[in-house]
Design a protein around this motif. Structure first.
Motif, PDB file in Angstrom:
ATOM      1  N   GLY B 295       0.905  -0.999  -0.053  1.00  0.00           N
ATOM      2  CA  GLY B 295      -0.230  -0.271  -0.048  1.00  0.00           C
ATOM      3  C   GLY B 295       1.275   1.730  -0.135  1.00  0.00           C
ATOM      4  O   GLY B 295       2.094   1.238   0.041  1.00  0.00           O
ATOM      5  N   ASP B 296       0.565   2.012   0.106  1.00  0.00           N
ATOM      6  CA  ASP B 296       0.683   3.962   0.006  1.00  0.00           C
ATOM      7  C   ASP B 296       0.699   4.011   1.922  1.00  0.00           C
ATOM      8  O   ASP B 296      -0.331   5.042   1.651  1.00  0.00           O
ATOM      9  N   PHE B 297       2.139   4.347   2.424  1.00  0.00           N
ATOM     10  CA  PHE B 297       1.979   4.886   3.151  1.00  0.00           C
ATOM     11  C   PHE B 297       2.551   6.640   3.393  1.00  0.00           C
ATOM     12  O   PHE B 297       2.122   7.198   4.922  1.00  0.00           O
ATOM     13  N   SER B 298       1.993   6.955   1.960  1.00  0.00           N
ATOM     14  CA  SER B 298       2.748   8.592   1.801  1.00  0.00           C
ATOM     15  C   SER B 298       1.195   9.254   2.589  1.00  0.00           C
ATOM     16  O   SER B 298       1.101  10.711   2.058  1.00  0.00           O
ATOM     17  N   ARG B 299      -0.252   8.738   2.029  1.00  0.00           N
ATOM     18  CA  ARG B 299      -1.425   9.614   2.180  1.00  0.00           C
ATOM     19  C   ARG B 299      -2.075   9.305   3.797  1.00  0.00           C
ATOM     20  O   ARG B 299      -1.803   7.812   4.468  1.00  0.00           O
TER      21      ARG B 299
END
Ligand SMILES: Cc1ncc(COP(=O)(O)O)c(C=O)c1O
Lengths: 78, 377
Positions: B295-299
């Motif tokens: 997943g994308d942990f920057s958002r």
């Protein structure tokens, strides 16, 4: 059997409308209570608001204002 | 046991939820069926709960419909709006409770189906929502947050697209209701489906739909509603139109208490704590050898972290976490087949850690230590 009195009956299309009305009545100190719809009234969802007859004017005005879902208003000896 | 499987169901409930269900079980009748006090007490509690959910989702109280769970709500929504010849757009992030009703409609009812695809990192390009629309697209159906990665869609963006094309926007809020603001009007959501037993902290067996004004859903279940007894057809008025059969008023009483808890504690406070725990966990494990997070942990994201250790089967890791460390997680496919396929984890599955308000930093640290041990042993 208790003596019959003249009452104003407010009917609703759905039980949810009846609950919304009871909630409104509680918030605005409107006299009356929910009862089963009397057999003399063919409309309604099974539950109606029964108020003293003196409330007919106020209830009629509420129906006319159209902010609450009221199906019909009757005057009945019950 | 340290319970980190809150995306499946939250086990720890606010004490008031338990008290409310217990009280309901001892005195509550059937809602919306009679005018005696025992029935009315149930009707009142159900009506109050509708009002609280309507306030949470910004819709009318009579357009909050109770079901058994999100799966039933999604089935009602999807079957109630899609007709033969319609096209529906959904995504690779969806849970089987969205996918299977749609696959069935595609197979049996000539409903066309397209998917906004996820790439190998699990990301979905918003441009694909527009790209896959067709002239006959009737609905966009998508989750708010992936139950596998915790990644979230910007609902306002998709809702705006749906509005400009006059397409219904149906949202599966199973993982976010209760922790993220879900203003249907602001996000342009026409039908929002929720389940009561996850982030809403209520009992199992209650979910529902919140339906925007002007949106109509044909009932797929018909029967008793406590009104209009001699009519052969299902009443048309909401919510009864979609609520045939006795409601789970005991469960709704519990959900109502849970909604009070969320209101009093503060949705934002709950979300921030859960996200902080998930982030603490992610920061603690992300650089460990052999650990892959998805997943994308920057958002902004739902409080979910899924991972694998090397090529070890996720079931083996999850069993070891339970047996050796007393930590409950969920391995396998998580009813999210298309996203696993995109991530390349169809065989291995993934180990999902999901956090709730009732988890603690100490529990999170214990999970980090367990993963450190398993990754380096
Ligand atoms: C994203 C998502 N949608 C739908 C569901 C189905 O919820 P329920 O099992 O309560 O119907 C779940 C729960 O597993 C989920 O995570």
């Amino acid at each position: 059997m208790r003596e019959k009195t003249l009452c104003t009956i407010v009917t609703f299309l759905t039980p949810t409308d009846a609950m919304a009305f009871e909630c409104f009545a509680g918030q605005h100190d409107l006299p009356g209570r929910l009862i089963p719809v009397p057999s003399a009234v063919s409309a309604g969802c099974g539950i109606c608001w029964c108020a003293p007859h003196e409330e007919a004017g106020a209830l009629g005005a509420l129906k006319a204002a159209n902010t609450l879902a009221i199906e019909a208003i009757y005057t009945l000896l019950i | 046991m340290i319970y980190l499987d809150n995306a499946a169901t939250t086990v720890k409930k606010p004490p008031a939820v338990i008290e409310s269900v217990t009280a309901a079980l001892t005195c509550m009748g059937s809602a919306n069926r009679a005018a005696h006090d025992i029935s009315l007490s149930a009707s009142r509690i159900v009506y109050e709960a509708r009002g609280k959910l309507a306030a949470m989702f910004s819709c009318d109280a009579e357009r909050v419909v109770f079901t058994a769970n999100a799966t039933e709500a999604l089935n009602i929504a999807v079957h109630g709006v899609l007709k033969p010849g319609d096209h529906a757009l959904t995504t690779d992030w969806e849970h089987n409770s969205v996918l299977r009703p749609l696959y069935r409609l595609e197979r049996d009812s000539q409903v066309g189906l397209s998917f906004a695809p996820a790439d190998s990192a699990g990301s979905i390009d918003y441009a694909d929502f527009e790209r896959f629309l067709q002239p006959d697209t009737r609905a966009i159906i998508c989750t708010h947050a992936s139950n596998l990665t915790g990644d979230m869609f910007d609902l306002g963006r998709i809702g705006e697209l749906a509005k400009t094309r006059d397409i219904l926007f149906i949202v599966d809020a199973s993982q976010t209701a209760g922790i993220f603001p879900l203003d249907m009007k602001r996000f342009g959501i026409d039908i929002l489906c929720f389940t009561g037993h996850k982030s809403l902290l209520g009992p199992q067996g209650v979910g529902g739909l919140a339906i925007g004004s002007g949106v109509d859903i044909a009932p797929w279940k018909v029967g008793g509603t406590g009104m209009d007894t001699f009519n052969h057809d299902q009443p048309q008025a909401y919510p009864e139109r979609l609520e045939a059969g006795t409601l789970n008023a005991h469960g709704i009483a519990g959900l109502s208490a849970a909604l009070d808890f969320i209101h009093d504690t503060g949705m934002q406070a709950i979300r921030m704590k859960e996200q902080a725990l998930a982030d603490r966990f992610y920061q603690g494990i992300k650089d460990l050898p052999q650990v892959t997070c998805y997943g994308d942990f920057s958002r902004e994201r739902a409080p979910i972290v899924s991972l694998n250790i090397g090529t070890t089967d996720s079931g083996t890791i999850s069993a070891e976490l339970a047996d050796a460390f007393g930590i409950a997680t969920r391995p396998g496919g998580h009813c999210a087949p298309r996203l696993h396929e995109a991530l390349g984890t169809k065989q291995q599955g993934a180990v999902r850690f999901s956090f709730s308000w009732f988890n603690t930093a100490d529990e999170t640290d214990a999970a980090i230590e367990a993963i450190r041990y398993l990754a380096t042993e």
